[in-house]
Design a protein around this motif. Structure first.
Motif, PDB file in Angstrom:
ATOM      1  N   PHE A 204       0.847  -1.191   0.000  1.00 31.53           N
ATOM      2  CA  PHE A 204       0.000   0.000   0.000  1.00 31.53           C
ATOM      3  C   PHE A 204       0.882   1.240   0.000  1.00 31.53           C
ATOM      4  CE2 PHE A 204      -3.029   3.122   1.705  1.00 31.53           C
ATOM      5  CZ  PHE A 204      -4.201   2.769   1.043  1.00 31.53           C
ATOM      6  N   TYR A 205       0.407   2.266  -0.723  1.00 28.30           N
ATOM      7  CA  TYR A 205       1.141   3.528  -0.829  1.00 28.30           C
ATOM      8  C   TYR A 205       0.125   4.655  -0.810  1.00 28.30           C
ATOM      9  CZ  TYR A 205       4.145   7.147  -2.985  1.00 28.30           C
ATOM     10  OH  TYR A 205       4.869   8.283  -3.274  1.00 28.30           O
ATOM     11  N   ALA A 206       0.371   5.684  -0.031  1.00 28.84           N
ATOM     12  CA  ALA A 206      -0.527   6.839   0.038  1.00 28.84           C
ATOM     13  C   ALA A 206       0.218   8.072  -0.442  1.00 28.84           C
ATOM     14  CB  ALA A 206      -1.034   7.044   1.460  1.00 28.84           C
ATOM     15  N   TYR A 207      -0.449   8.835  -1.314  1.00 24.65           N
ATOM     16  CA  TYR A 207       0.194  10.039  -1.841  1.00 24.65           C
ATOM     17  C   TYR A 207      -0.876  11.022  -2.317  1.00 24.65           C
ATOM     18  CZ  TYR A 207       4.255  12.595  -3.519  1.00 24.65           C
ATOM     19  OH  TYR A 207       5.239  13.542  -3.686  1.00 24.65           O
ATOM     20  N   GLU A 208      -0.420  12.198  -2.698  1.00 23.07           N
ATOM     21  CA  GLU A 208      -1.317  13.278  -3.105  1.00 23.07           C
ATOM     22  C   GLU A 208      -2.096  12.890  -4.370  1.00 23.07           C
ATOM     23  OE1 GLU A 208      -2.854  16.743  -4.869  1.00 23.07           O
ATOM     24  OE2 GLU A 208      -1.067  15.825  -5.736  1.00 23.07           O
ATOM     25  N   GLU A 209      -3.404  13.150  -4.357  1.00 22.50           N
ATOM     26  CA  GLU A 209      -4.325  12.623  -5.366  1.00 22.50           C
ATOM     27  C   GLU A 209      -3.987  13.048  -6.792  1.00 22.50           C
ATOM     28  OE1 GLU A 209      -9.162  12.169  -6.030  1.00 22.50           O
ATOM     29  OE2 GLU A 209      -8.407  13.789  -4.751  1.00 22.50           O
ATOM     30  N   SER A 210      -3.775  14.342  -7.027  1.00 25.87           N
ATOM     31  CA  SER A 210      -3.560  14.796  -8.402  1.00 25.87           C
ATOM     32  C   SER A 210      -2.266  14.231  -8.984  1.00 25.87           C
ATOM     33  CB  SER A 210      -3.547  16.327  -8.466  1.00 25.87           C
ATOM     34  OG  SER A 210      -2.490  16.868  -7.692  1.00 25.87           O
ATOM     35  N   THR A 211      -1.261  14.030  -8.131  1.00 23.56           N
ATOM     36  CA  THR A 211       0.005  13.467  -8.605  1.00 23.56           C
ATOM     37  C   THR A 211      -0.177  12.004  -9.005  1.00 23.56           C
ATOM     38  OG1 THR A 211       1.179  14.935  -7.090  1.00 23.56           O
ATOM     39  CG2 THR A 211       2.439  13.137  -8.067  1.00 23.56           C
ATOM     40  N   LEU A 212      -0.867  11.225  -8.170  1.00 25.23           N
ATOM     41  CA  LEU A 212      -1.114   9.821  -8.508  1.00 25.23           C
ATOM     42  C   LEU A 212      -1.920   9.707  -9.799  1.00 25.23           C
ATOM     43  CD1 LEU A 212      -1.910   7.998  -5.133  1.00 25.23           C
ATOM     44  CD2 LEU A 212       0.148   7.843  -6.533  1.00 25.23           C
ATOM     45  N   ASN A 213      -2.956  10.518  -9.938  1.00 26.06           N
ATOM     46  CA  ASN A 213      -3.771  10.479 -11.160  1.00 26.06           C
ATOM     47  C   ASN A 213      -2.952  10.853 -12.385  1.00 26.06           C
ATOM     48  OD1 ASN A 213      -6.273   9.629 -10.136  1.00 26.06           O
ATOM     49  ND2 ASN A 213      -6.759  11.683  -9.413  1.00 26.06           N
ATOM     50  N   TYR A 214      -2.039  11.831 -12.227  1.00 30.47           N
ATOM     51  CA  TYR A 214      -1.189  12.258 -13.338  1.00 30.47           C
ATOM     52  C   TYR A 214      -0.355  11.083 -13.855  1.00 30.47           C
ATOM     53  CZ  TYR A 214       2.536  14.734 -15.843  1.00 30.47           C
ATOM     54  OH  TYR A 214       3.429  15.146 -16.788  1.00 30.47           O
ATOM     55  N   TYR A 215       0.269  10.344 -12.941  1.00 31.18           N
ATOM     56  CA  TYR A 215       1.116   9.229 -13.356  1.00 31.18           C
ATOM     57  C   TYR A 215       0.301   8.076 -13.943  1.00 31.18           C
ATOM     58  CZ  TYR A 215       5.528  11.016 -11.538  1.00 31.18           C
ATOM     59  OH  TYR A 215       6.671  11.752 -11.335  1.00 31.18           O
ATOM     60  N   LEU A 216      -0.814   7.757 -13.302  1.00 32.65           N
ATOM     61  CA  LEU A 216      -1.579   6.589 -13.748  1.00 32.65           C
ATOM     62  C   LEU A 216      -2.237   6.815 -15.108  1.00 32.65           C
ATOM     63  CD1 LEU A 216      -3.181   5.414 -10.390  1.00 32.65           C
ATOM     64  CD2 LEU A 216      -1.215   4.445 -11.593  1.00 32.65           C
ATOM     65  N   THR A 217      -2.642   8.057 -15.415  1.00 38.16           N
ATOM     66  CA  THR A 217      -3.219   8.323 -16.732  1.00 38.16           C
ATOM     67  C   THR A 217      -2.167   8.243 -17.832  1.00 38.16           C
ATOM     68  OG1 THR A 217      -2.939  10.712 -16.404  1.00 38.16           O
ATOM     69  CG2 THR A 217      -5.094   9.767 -15.864  1.00 38.16           C
ATOM     70  N   ARG A 218      -0.906   8.378 -17.461  1.00 35.32           N
ATOM     71  CA  ARG A 218       0.187   8.302 -18.433  1.00 35.32           C
ATOM     72  C   ARG A 218       0.857   6.934 -18.425  1.00 35.32           C
ATOM     73  NH1 ARG A 218      -1.172  13.033 -17.064  1.00 35.32           N
ATOM     74  NH2 ARG A 218      -0.801  14.848 -18.385  1.00 35.32           N
ATOM     75  N   MET A 219       0.362   6.035 -17.558  1.00 35.89           N
ATOM     76  CA  MET A 219       0.880   4.661 -17.488  1.00 35.89           C
ATOM     77  C   MET A 219      -0.298   3.697 -17.494  1.00 35.89           C
ATOM     78  SD  MET A 219       3.639   5.520 -14.453  1.00 35.89           S
ATOM     79  CE  MET A 219       4.494   3.941 -14.452  1.00 35.89           C
ATOM     80  N   PRO A 220      -1.096   3.710 -18.568  1.00 39.81           N
ATOM     81  CA  PRO A 220      -2.346   2.930 -18.579  1.00 39.81           C
ATOM     82  C   PRO A 220      -2.145   1.425 -18.460  1.00 39.81           C
ATOM     83  CG  PRO A 220      -1.824   3.758 -20.773  1.00 39.81           C
ATOM     84  CD  PRO A 220      -0.877   4.416 -19.831  1.00 39.81           C
ATOM     85  N   ALA A 221      -0.951   0.952 -18.755  1.00 32.27           N
ATOM     86  CA  ALA A 221      -0.698  -0.494 -18.685  1.00 32.27           C
ATOM     87  C   ALA A 221      -0.564  -0.982 -17.244  1.00 32.27           C
ATOM     88  CB  ALA A 221       0.563  -0.845 -19.468  1.00 32.27           C
ATOM     89  N   LYS A 222      -0.377  -0.052 -16.302  1.00 37.44           N
ATOM     90  CA  LYS A 222      -0.205  -0.430 -14.908  1.00 37.44           C
ATOM     91  C   LYS A 222      -1.555  -0.789 -14.298  1.00 37.44           C
ATOM     92  CE  LYS A 222       4.160   0.678 -15.192  1.00 37.44           C
ATOM     93  NZ  LYS A 222       5.202  -0.359 -15.225  1.00 37.44           N
ATOM     94  N   LYS A 223      -1.700  -2.006 -13.831  1.00 41.74           N
ATOM     95  CA  LYS A 223      -2.947  -2.491 -13.253  1.00 41.74           C
ATOM     96  C   LYS A 223      -2.906  -2.315 -11.743  1.00 41.74           C
ATOM     97  CE  LYS A 223      -4.235  -3.703 -17.349  1.00 41.74           C
ATOM     98  NZ  LYS A 223      -5.220  -2.870 -18.069  1.00 41.74           N
ATOM     99  N   LEU A 224      -3.282  -1.135 -11.310  1.00 36.45           N
ATOM    100  CA  LEU A 224      -3.274  -0.810  -9.896  1.00 36.45           C
ATOM    101  C   LEU A 224      -4.613  -0.208  -9.491  1.00 36.45           C
ATOM    102  CD1 LEU A 224       0.301   0.761  -9.756  1.00 36.45           C
ATOM    103  CD2 LEU A 224      -0.364  -1.466  -8.844  1.00 36.45           C
TER     104      LEU A 224
END
Length: 317
Positions: A204-224
């Motif tokens: 588990f990892y907790a971090y600031e919402e907009s930063t996490l969304n920024y990375y995940l939208t640019r890494m769509p292959a990551k299944k998290l």
């Protein structure tokens, strides 16, 4: 004091250069056009620092937090753009110091760094830091592999015996369950955390919402999986200004209630209006009201969708 020493040094350099030119002319030297241009440039260069009334030093860790800031030594990103504009409004120049977060917080405590650009409030930190809203809203959310059931309370992580990834000096350390298992690598950014989760070296990892969304939208292959309601409510994003900075001064807060714990709404001290810290806070408030902060946020977080794609420019305000 730091600024006064730099101004004095610049004046000395200027006087030396003027003296050299005067001596050359008095000796009968006849300058050509190229020499005149060079002398003019020499006179202008050292006075460039005089255009600023002060210098503010922003400190941040060496690792990246895109799009807020890139990996050191690249300081570009939302933070630099936002705070440079605010500093310019009050006649200041923005400098940046990059170092491990624990060192930056130590420098902040001693006043050798003026402010940290994004810092969550805590009572221990309020001993050496004055918190100022920067115009955005924020909250911490959670990230895990997809098989983990929805987490709505941090105590669930401890009860399940999960390992939480935590960066050194992280805001998430404040208020965590005491029996929580943690893993704290020497350096940990979002990309590192994603890799460790995928490798099952953390749960588990907790971090600031907009930063996490920024990375995940640019890494769509990551299944998290995101856990939106795990950690905290939406609140103002804050910068932490050093209480020992030469650019800050205080007066007692007449509305402080000593029977209640100190918080953002119940402070012992308030900023004196003439201080640069107060002017900096006012500039950020004005930028938010004018819509500049939100437009900057949209530019950095909505563009580019592809790494390296050019970002639209926002006119200077």
């Amino acid at each position: 004091m730091r600024h006064h020493r730099k101004v004095f040094s610049s004046l000395l350099v200027l006087l030396r250069q003027v003296n050299v030119i005067i001596r050359a002319l008095s000796s009968g030297f006849q300058p050509n056009l190229k020499c005149i241009h060079l002398a003019f440039i020499l006179l202008l260069v050292p006075t460039s620092t005089l255009a600023y009334q002060c210098e503010l030093t922003m400190g941040y860790r060496t690792s990246e937090r895109k799009p807020f800031i890139h990996q050191a030594p690249d300081n570009s990103g939302f933070y630099f753009d936002l705070y440079q504009r605010a500093a310019k409004r009050i006649g200041c120049k923005l400098n940046v110091l990059r170092a491990p977060k624990k060192r930056i917080l130590r420098e902040l405590a001693f006043g050798r760094v003026d402010f940290y650009p994004g810092l969550s409030f805590s009572v221990p930190r309020s001993e050496f830091t004055y918190f100022i809203p920067n115009g955005l809203s924020t909250r911490f959310i959670g990230l895990s592999r997809p098989e983990l059931n929805e987490i709505t309370d941090m105590n669930q992580i401890a009860k399940l015996g999960l390992i939480m990834l935590v960066a050194p000096g992280s805001d998430t350390l404040d208020g965590l369950p005491k029996n929580l298992n943690t893993r704290q690598p020497p350096e940990l950014d979002v990309k590192d955390a994603i890799s460790l989760l995928e490798e099952k070296k953390g749960d588990f990892y907790a971090y600031e919402e907009s930063t996490l969304n920024y990375y995940l939208t640019r890494m769509p292959a990551k299944k998290l999986k995101l856990h939106i309601n795990c950690c905290e409510e939406i609140q103002p994003m804050l910068l932490g200004f050093s209480k020992k900075s030469p650019h800050i001064s205080f007066s007692p807060n007449p509305e402080f209630d000593p029977t209640k714990p100190e918080s953002l709404s119940n402070r012992r001290l308030v900023l004196k209006p003439h201080s640069k810290a107060a002017q900096f806070a006012t500039a950020l408030k004005q930028m938010k009201k004018a819509g500049i902060t939100q437009r900057l946020h949209q530019l950095y977080f909505d563009f580019p969708k592809i790494e390296g794609e050019p970002k639209p420019e926002l006119a200077s305000y």
